[in-house]
Design an enzyme around this catalytic site. Structure first.
Site, mmCIF file in Angstrom:
data_model
loop_
_atom_site.group_PDB
_atom_site.id
_atom_site.type_symbol
_atom_site.label_atom_id
_atom_site.label_comp_id
_atom_site.label_asym_id
_atom_site.label_seq_id
_atom_site.Cartn_x
_atom_site.Cartn_y
_atom_site.Cartn_z
ATOM 1 N N ARG A 114 0.825 -1.216 0.000
ATOM 2 C CA ARG A 114 0.000 0.000 0.000
ATOM 3 C C ARG A 114 0.858 1.266 0.000
ATOM 4 N NH1 ARG A 114 -5.440 -1.788 2.120
ATOM 5 N NH2 ARG A 114 -6.131 0.344 2.202
ATOM 6 N N TYR A 117 0.735 4.153 -2.651
ATOM 7 C CA TYR A 117 -0.399 5.072 -2.509
ATOM 8 C C TYR A 117 -0.222 5.959 -1.270
ATOM 9 C CZ TYR A 117 -5.241 6.717 -2.345
ATOM 10 O OH TYR A 117 -6.372 7.500 -2.323
ATOM 11 N N ARG A 158 -13.207 -1.878 -4.809
ATOM 12 C CA ARG A 158 -13.381 -1.520 -3.405
ATOM 13 C C ARG A 158 -14.633 -2.184 -2.844
ATOM 14 N NH1 ARG A 158 -11.937 4.700 -3.763
ATOM 15 N NH2 ARG A 158 -12.641 4.220 -5.867
ATOM 16 N N VAL A 159 -14.751 -2.109 -1.534
ATOM 17 C CA VAL A 159 -15.690 -2.998 -0.858
ATOM 18 C C VAL A 159 -17.161 -2.725 -1.202
ATOM 19 C CG1 VAL A 159 -15.787 -1.658 1.318
ATOM 20 C CG2 VAL A 159 -16.117 -4.146 1.335
ATOM 21 N N GLY A 179 -13.764 -10.103 8.656
ATOM 22 C CA GLY A 179 -14.807 -9.069 8.518
ATOM 23 C C GLY A 179 -14.973 -8.205 9.753
ATOM 24 N N ASP A 245 -3.700 -4.179 5.642
ATOM 25 C CA ASP A 245 -5.088 -3.702 5.609
ATOM 26 C C ASP A 245 -5.419 -3.078 6.976
ATOM 27 O OD1 ASP A 245 -7.583 -4.569 3.620
ATOM 28 O OD2 ASP A 245 -8.249 -4.182 5.671
#
Ligand code: UDP
Ligand code: UDP
Length: 283
Positions: A114, A117, A158-159, A179, A245
């Site tokens: 990541r 970004y 994306r989610v 989750g 994440d």
């Protein structure tokens, strides 16, 4: 209004309805190259924002944020334009302060998947503040938390778009990890209202300022809500959690409330309804 896009993730169809407007102009251009135009205000949103897209060519992602910022700042300096940077909650990384206020410096991996970004966006903030200090540029930095809504690409990755598309097609809903990680989802219209208000603030106000919806949900809760609102038969399926994440994310929007008189008006259920309606129309 000049709209500049290289269409790496954007699409012309999303602005097709504006093309006939006499004050709207569309230009295919990549901000990593210099741009000589005459403008009063610049909103720099350039950079793919979905992990699958920004990790496709990570070197290009960093260039887009860093070279793109330099070019847009150079342009703003030459034409004396006010310039707004779309920064991100990713500058906080996987945060150990919750919710995240603007004063928190973040916990970001410099060498992970990541990082292209996150560090690109962090460096862009640095450039903005150095152009402000060094060249007295009028800058506005907004840190955008997870945003969703109509006109997202169905394969954005994306989610919200993933879950809505999966639910509408009756496919399994892919939850990464267990989750339990959280996000706070802002509907696109609320974000745009905040950006316009930010641009209109007095020259002394630079930000950074958090923009997002402070209502926080686990990814599992989001999946259940999407299933309920679509009336889908989809089941949940669990996939590995991607590296780095963030475990939790929620904006502290005290500063936005105080200085912009802004807070989100569209809650998750309402925003999802509108988004589901859009994607239904696409199928
Ligand atoms: N730039 C641009 N449009 C302009 C002015 C500058 O794209 O209207 C780019 C140019 O490529 C330059 C960069 O912005 O390298 C930074 O400009 P600045 O004036 O800050 O620095 P320079 O590199 O020109 O010394
Ligand atoms: N996510 C998921 N299933 C998906 C896409 C994403 O469970 O199909 C998770 C992802 O691992 C992350 C959260 O949802 O924890 C938000 O992911 P997204 O890519 O939308 O944004 P970001 O991670 O940049 O906040």
């Amino acid at each position: 209004m000049l709209c500049v896009d290289n269409f790496f993730t954007g699409s012309k169809a999303n602005v097709a309805h504006l093309l006939k407007h006499p004050h709207f102009e569309l230009m295919r251009h990549d901000v990593t190259f210099p741009l000589y135009v005459e403008v009063d205000e610049i909103y720099n949103l350039a950079c793919p924002a979905s992990p699958i897209h920004y990790q496709f060519d990570p070197v290009q992602t960093t260039k887009t944020s860093v070279h793109g910022a330099i070019n847009m700042l150079g342009l703003a300096k030459r034409v004396k334009a006010k310039i707004l940077q779309a920064s991100t909650s990713e500058v906080y990384g996987d945060p150990e302060v919750h919710p995240q206020p603007e004063g928190y410096w973040g916990r970001v991996n410099t060498i992970g998947p990541r990082s292209c970004y996150d560090e690109g966006k962090r460096c862009a903030e640095t450039l903005f503040f150095d152009y402000w200090r060094q060249h007295r540029l009028r800058i506005k930095v907004v840190r955008i938390f997870n945003t969703y809504g109509p006109r997202m690409h169905p394969n954005d990755g994306r989610v919200v778009s993933n879950f809505v598309m999966q639910a509408l097609k009756g496919e399994d809903i892919t939850i990464y990890g267990d989750g339990s990680q959280t996000r706070s989802f802002c509907y696109v219209d609320d974000l745009i209202e905040a950006m316009i208000r930010m641009m209109a603030t007095s020259d002394g106000f630079t930000g950074p300022i958090n923009i997002g919806n402070p209502q926080e949900f686990t990814i599992r809760e989001l999946a259940e809500q999407v299933i309920r609102l679509t009336g889908s038969q989809s089941r949940l399926t669990f996939k590995p959690l991607p590296a780095d994440d963030p475990k939790q994310r929620r904006p502290d929007i005290g500063l936005a409330k105080e200085t912009l008189g802004w807070s989100p008006t569209i809650d998750l259920a309402e925003g999802l309804e509108r988004t589901i309606k859009y994607f239904r129309g696409k199928l």
